[in-house]
Structures are given as C-alpha cells and as structure tokens.
Design an enzyme around this catalytic site. Structure first.
Site, short mmCIF file in Angstrom:
data_model
loop_
_atom_site.label_atom_id
_atom_site.label_comp_id
_atom_site.label_asym_id
_atom_site.label_seq_id
_atom_site.Cartn_x
_atom_site.Cartn_y
_atom_site.Cartn_z
N HIS A 102 0.88 -1.17 0.00
CA HIS A 102 0.00 0.00 0.00
C HIS A 102 0.92 1.22 0.00
CE1 HIS A 102 -2.78 2.90 1.87
NE2 HIS A 102 -3.78 2.08 1.58
N ASP A 155 3.28 -4.64 7.91
CA ASP A 155 2.08 -3.83 7.76
C ASP A 155 0.90 -4.80 7.91
OD1 ASP A 155 -0.15 -2.53 6.90
OD2 ASP A 155 0.69 -1.81 5.01
N GLN A 158 -4.36 -5.14 6.98
CA GLN A 158 -5.37 -6.11 6.53
C GLN A 158 -5.31 -7.39 7.37
OE1 GLN A 158 -7.65 -5.64 4.11
NE2 GLN A 158 -6.89 -3.61 3.56
N LYS A 171 -9.99 -0.59 10.94
CA LYS A 171 -10.14 -1.83 10.16
C LYS A 171 -10.76 -2.93 11.02
CE LYS A 171 -7.53 -0.60 6.52
NZ LYS A 171 -8.17 -0.08 5.34
N CYS A 211 -4.68 2.58 -3.72
CA CYS A 211 -3.41 3.03 -3.10
C CYS A 211 -2.30 2.02 -3.36
CB CYS A 211 -3.56 3.26 -1.61
SG CYS A 211 -4.79 4.49 -1.19
C1 LIG Z 1 -2.28 -2.92 3.66
C2 LIG Z 1 -2.59 -1.53 4.10
N1 LIG Z 1 -1.63 -0.75 4.59
C3 LIG Z 1 -1.84 0.49 5.02
C4 LIG Z 1 -3.10 1.05 4.97
C5 LIG Z 1 -3.31 2.45 5.46
O1 LIG Z 1 -4.11 2.47 6.60
P1 LIG Z 1 -4.58 3.86 7.25
O2 LIG Z 1 -5.18 4.67 6.12
O3 LIG Z 1 -5.58 3.45 8.28
O4 LIG Z 1 -3.38 4.51 7.82
C6 LIG Z 1 -4.15 0.31 4.45
C7 LIG Z 1 -5.50 0.90 4.34
O5 LIG Z 1 -6.34 0.48 3.62
C8 LIG Z 1 -3.90 -1.02 4.01
O6 LIG Z 1 -4.88 -1.79 3.52
#
Ligand SMILES: Cc1ncc(COP(=O)(O)O)c(C=O)c1O
Length: 340
Positions: free
Chosen positions: A51, A128, A131, A154, A296
């Site tokens: 992401h 990370d 998910q 989430k 993203c």
């Molecule tokens: C794999 C992953 N990393 C990072 C993020 C970013 O999360 P946040 O916008 O809550 O900081 C997301 C959000 O959809 C994600 O799916």
C-alpha cells in the site's frame, strides 16, 4: 487499552505498544526514526505489493538519506515470489517493510521465512498488518517480527487511531520522529541533548486521541467475546466461495495467487470489458459496495498494467448468499457491456 492491545497481539509488555493515528502514521514514525541512522551504503527493502502507506515513507527516507530503496517485483498476475523477496536482503539491509497480506489480492506473505532470513543478517522486519489483523490472530512473539502496525478502524473501531508495536530494544534504539509535549523527560538548554521520555511515550508527542483509544478498547472487548474460531472458519469458507465464483466469470482476471488455500476473503480483478469504475457504479446501484481504482497500490497497478482494480473485501458478517447475489449481479453487469 494498552494492555488490551498487548494481550490481543501477545506482546511481551505494554511499553511495546505505541498509540498513533493509524497504520500510515505508525510507518511514518518508524521510517522517520531511521533518518539519522541510515547511511548511503545501506538499503531498505519493500515490495510492489505494498500500500502507498508502506512505500512512500521509505521512498522519502531513501531520497533524503541516499540509501537504496530495493523494491521486490511481483509477476504480471500480482504474485510476489518468496525467493525474489529474499534475494533483496543482504548484510546492508537496514530494514525490510512488507505487508502481511496484500490489500489488493488478499495474498498472504511468507512472514515466518522472511523474518528468519532477515534476522540472519540482523535486519529488523516491519509488518504492515492493516489487513492481516482483521482476518488472523497475530502473536508477535511467535512471529518474532520487530515492528507491527495496524489501524483501529479496520477492526471496526474508531478512525484516527492506530498501533505501532515494536520490540522493546527496537523502540529504545529508534529515534522519535515527532516532538512536543509528553515525549520528553528532560529538556536541556542550548545544544545539550534532550532526554526523551521512556518508551512508549517517546513516540507519543502531543495529546493522544483518547476518545478513539477508549473506543478501540471497547472494540477489542467486543471481538474477544465472539466465537473467533468459528468466524475464522466462516471467513475461510467465504474466501473459497469468492475465488471459486470469480474464477467462473470468464472475462475477469483475478489478481494474485488465487489457488492459495490460505487466502483472506479479499480479492480483486481486472477486466478488458469495461472500467473498474463502471463496474463499481453498477454494483452500487444494486446495493453492493466494492472498492475500485488504484486502491493506493500504484506499484502493483504499473506491474499488472491496468488502469484499475475492482476489489471485493469481505468481513465475518458477510454471507455466501450475499456472494451469490454479487456473482449474479456481476454477470448482468458484464453482459450489459458485452452487448454495448
Ligand atoms: C495494507 C494496508 N496498509 C496500510 C493502509 C493504510 O491504513 P490507514 O489509512 O488506516 O493509515 C491500508 C489501508 O487500507 C492497508 O490496507
């Protein structure tokens, strides 16, 4: 709530839990913490499955410090091969930052192997888990990751709140990236170095999102009272049903490793029939909510050479009946464009 989080991910102690504003903030804190310690001849490893939140902070770190940003490539189906990923790690790798599960394909990454291999070079690993945390129980001690990050929302909790887990030694060695009230023990005059507060406060400058943190605590209480074993099985059944159903729709190309038996109930597809935006609009008109566009994940968009994904992301509250409705509606949408 700190201790609730510690228990939820089985951290060794609650000082290893830092409150942040979300996954993005957590990763930025770690990346900024390396600004003064990474050198030109070192490298940072990420992958094309990341992401933007787990890509851009490292890209920025690399451009400021001139260290090398190594990006492990996916193939054209969006699959990241384990040996490709490992081949990027060497004795000069400062940190490897990878997603536990792709937010596009739902593919799980071989975290145990990556962590064991990275540790053989004394290289820390950041996961990370934005998910992953939703669909799997995570035990950070068993996994032996050095950092793990995720967002409250989430899990069904409030927005504006997230977690940075770090092993005690890692957090102690990491420099703070945000400065202000609550993160300092002794403020010195002139050029004498200030003394930061002990972890986790060193990383929690300013007033915390207290309301959201308490909301996250309530969310964990709710989740802990559910039959998680039963719900995980239900999610696995949903994942199989999702991949099987999408696989039957000829014009769709499912992204990632759709034969993986341990898939999360998340899948994206591309198609030449029409744009993902059109599919999203027509599904929405039938009360079916999907995400469309780049998600993203532009590194993956560029690798797959598509202008957008359509993603179905399921939770334990979804049903196989809802999936049947999705497939029949998708068929009608595709037919409409085929005729057009
Ligand atoms: C794999 C992953 N990393 C990072 C993020 C970013 O999360 P946040 O916008 O809550 O900081 C997301 C959000 O959809 C994600 O799916």
């Amino acid at each position: 709530v700190r201790d609730q989080i510690r228990q939820y991910i089985n951290a060794q102690n609650s000082e290893e839990i830092v409150f942040t504003s979300g996954t993005t903030d957590s990763i930025n804190i770690v990346a900024s913490g390396y600004l003064e310690s990474v050198s030109e001849n070192e490298n940072i490893v990420v992958s094309e499955l990341e992401h933007h939140s787990n890509y851009l902070p490292w890209k920025r770190l690399s451009s400021i410090t001139d260290c090398e940003l190594r990006i492990a490539r996916c193939n054209e189906q969006g699959i990241l091969d384990e040996s490709t990923l490992l081949s990027h790690i060497d004795k000069n790798t400062k940190i490897i930052a990878i997603t536990g599960a792709s937010n596009v394909s739902g593919d799980l990454q071989p975290l145990e192997n990556v962590i064991t291999y990275a540790h053989s070079f004394n290289c820390p690993v950041l996961i990370d888990a934005a998910q992953l945390i939703v669909h799997q129980n995570i035990d950070v001690q068993k996994l032996d990751c050095d950092y793990l990050v995720f967002s409250s929302h989430k899990l069904g909790g409030p927005t504006g709140c997230g977690i940075l887990y770090g092993k005690t030694r890692c957090l102690q060695e990491l420099s703070p990236g945000k400065f202000g009230g609550g993160m300092i023990q002794q403020l010195n005059s002139g050029k004498t170095k200030d003394v930061w507060a002990p972890i986790p406060n060193k990383f929690e400058a300013g007033t915390l999102p207290l309301t959201e943190v308490i909301g996250l605590g309530a969310t964990l209480e709710y989740l802990n009272n559910l039959d998680m074993i039963g719900l995980r099985q239900h999610e696995a059944d949903l994942a199989n049903c999702l991949l099987e159903g999408l696989g039957k729709l000829e014009e769709l190309h499912v992204v990632g490793n759709n034969l993986n038996s341990q898939h999360l109930p998340i899948a994206s597809f591309t198609t030449e029939v029409c744009s993902s935006y059109d599919i999203g609009l027509l599904l929405a008109a039938n009360n079916i909510a999907v995400r469309t566009g780049s998600l993203c994940a532009q590194p993956l968009i560029n690798r797959i050479k598509t202008d957008g994904f359509t993603r179905i992301s399921l939770g334990f509250y979804n049903t196989e009946q809802e999936l049947k409705t999705l497939f029949s509606t998708l068929e009608k949408v595709l037919l409409k464009f085929r005729r057009a």
